[in-house]
Design an enzyme around this catalytic site. Structure first.
Site, PDB file in Angstrom:
ATOM      1  N   GLY A  69       0.809  -1.122   0.057  1.00 26.57           N
ATOM      2  CA  GLY A  69      -0.209  -0.017   0.033  1.00 26.57           C
ATOM      3  C   GLY A  69       0.757   1.128   0.175  1.00 26.57           C
ATOM      4  CB  THR A  70       3.885   2.328   2.233  1.00 25.58           C
ATOM      5  OG1 THR A  70       3.202   2.166   3.110  1.00 25.58           O
ATOM      6  CG2 THR A  70       4.923   3.426   1.859  1.00 25.58           C
ATOM      7  CG  ASN A 149      -5.838   4.096   8.615  1.00 24.80           C
ATOM      8  OD1 ASN A 149      -6.124   5.458   7.957  1.00 24.80           O
ATOM      9  ND2 ASN A 149      -4.744   4.444   9.450  1.00 24.80           N
ATOM     10  CD  GLN A 178      -7.218  -0.837   6.978  1.00 25.94           C
ATOM     11  OE1 GLN A 178      -7.989  -1.837   7.226  1.00 25.94           O
ATOM     12  NE2 GLN A 178      -5.992  -0.749   7.325  1.00 25.94           N
ATOM     13  CG  HIS A 201       0.498  -6.383   4.995  1.00 25.40           C
ATOM     14  ND1 HIS A 201       0.344  -6.074   6.253  1.00 25.40           N
ATOM     15  CD2 HIS A 201       0.765  -5.239   4.319  1.00 25.40           C
ATOM     16  CE1 HIS A 201       0.207  -4.713   6.134  1.00 25.40           C
ATOM     17  NE2 HIS A 201       0.494  -4.289   5.054  1.00 25.40           N
ATOM     18  CB  THR A 237      13.207  -9.352 -10.529  1.00 26.55           C
ATOM     19  OG1 THR A 237      14.531  -9.204 -11.275  1.00 26.55           O
ATOM     20  CG2 THR A 237      12.963 -10.690 -10.632  1.00 26.55           C
ATOM     21  CB  CYS A 325       1.777   3.654   9.814  1.00 23.55           C
ATOM     22  SG  CYS A 325       1.330   2.587   8.692  1.00 23.55           S
TER      23      CYS A 325
END
Length: 381
Positions: A69-70, A149, A178, A201, A237, A325
């Site tokens: 997400g970041t 969030n 979210q 995740h 990659t 966070c």
């Protein structure tokens, strides 16, 4: 152990981990290599892309893989700003976005861009009317999260979309991190949205993998330069095992999604109603259709959030102080601050976040411990 911190991260699903391990062992070739091992990995990569696209209702070429997400938020915001800088340097966002959005905006401000931060009401929702009034001739991007969030408020994405129908040259980004898998797609999937962000995740996939939706015909300036992977959009990659595992996790997430969301909603209702029966508490996550079914933000008044978190942890119960966070920094909730919540209350806020694996038995045990903890702090105060 009771784990009620699923908005921070979810536990990887066992069968998803098996997919990851199998892909790591059997598809270890570089997807860009010309030999058969590379081709084998490339085929798995593209099969996973198609599966994700089909599950989300996207086209395969509209799905681009990221590390989460970041990265997705940084890329969409900065990539749009850099790509469209000749057309303007004004961006609109909300005052309750995730740090990966807010800090991207601050970085762009340091580079000469102007950002309008829309206020929210007392329930944590932006106003589409405010957004319309903020649009300027040089506005190039609107970035609004789907689900907050910290308290779970669902933003009026469709209302914003209808306003932006009249401004086709303004890019529209929605952070869906979210929102995915909560049976609320009808509230944030909109044909006017140009970009979405998702993170694996958050739905039982490995960490370090995610994807964005990039509407056909839209463009982003690449932030990762190198070998030209992902159609020259995001070099590096590809993490083929994690991508395959994420596709598996998303398929599992979508199975019986409505029933899973209903289960979370019932648990949320049970907890919210119980907290509301206790003195000296506040609940910020409402029991209404404009709130997600899995997030409950509340306070035990006069007790700092980190104290409550560690008290639950001593009982093998895991929750968080609003956004994971920023939780270690001991800061007040940025969302509650934007809602004009007094600082003393905001610094007491904690977040319970559920997923489909949580049970009624866990909730009953949580409530029992909550009562004991609440009583303990009432005596101390």
């Amino acid at each position: 152990m009771i784990y009620f911190d699923n908005s921070a991260t979810t536990k990887i699903e066992e069968s998803v981990l098996k997919t990851y391990n199998a892909a790591s062992l059997n598809y270890f070739g570089n997807p860009s290599s010309l030999h058969k091992l590379g081709l084998k990995a490339y085929e798995l990569l593209e099969t996973s892309r198609k599966q994700i696209a089909d599950l989300m209702g996207f086209k395969p070429y509209e799905v681009v893989f990221t590390s989460g997400g970041t990265e997705g938020n940084n890329w969409i915001i900065k990539g749009t700003a850099f790509k469209k800088r000749e057309f303007g340097k004004h961006i609109i966002t909300s005052s309750i976005e995730h740090p990966s959005v807010m800090n991207s905006m601050h970085q762009l401000e340091n580079l000469g861009y102007e950002v309008t931060y829309l206020p929210v009401d007392k329930t944590g929702h932006v106003s589409a009317k405010d957004l319309k009034e903020a649009i300027r001739d040089d506005t190039i991007l609107v970035s609004i999260m789907a689900v907050n969030n910290e308290i779970g408020s669902i933003q009026p994405i469709h209302e914003i979309g209808r306003i932006l129908d009249d401004y086709p040259n303004i890019s529209f980004h929605v952070d869906g991190t979210q929102a995915i898998g909560k049976n609320i797609e009808d509230k944030f999937i909109d044909p006017r949205v140009d970009f979405y962000t998702f993170s694996g995740h958050k739905f039982h996939a490995p960490r370090g993998i995610g994807f964005i939706y990039m509407k056909a015909g839209k463009q982003l300036e690449p932030l990762m330069s190198g070998g030209g992977q992902e159609k020259n959009l995001r070099s590096g990659t590809e993490n083929t095992p994690a991508i395959a595992a994420m596709a598996k996790a998303l398929r599992l997430l979508k199975e019986n999604e409505a029933q899973k969301a209903e289960k979370m909603s019932k648990l949320k209702t049970e907890l919210v109603e119980h907290i509301q029966s206790l003195p000296n508490t506040h609940v910020f996550s409402k029991l209404s259709d404009d709130f997600a079914p899995h997030i409950i933000c509340f306070t035990i008044d006069g007790v700092r959030g980190e104290t409550v978190v560690h008290t639950f942890e001593s009982r093998d119960i895991y929750i968080s102080t609003t956004s994971a966070c920023s939780s270690k920094k001991g800061l007040e909730s940025s969302t509650l601050k934007a809602m004009s919540t007094p600082e003393k209350v905001a610094t007491s806020a904690v977040r319970v976040s559920l997923d489909e694996n949580n049970t009624e038995e866990e909730m009953q045990e949580f409530i029992k411990n909550l009562d004991e903890i609440h009583e303990h702090f009432q005596i101390l105060n």
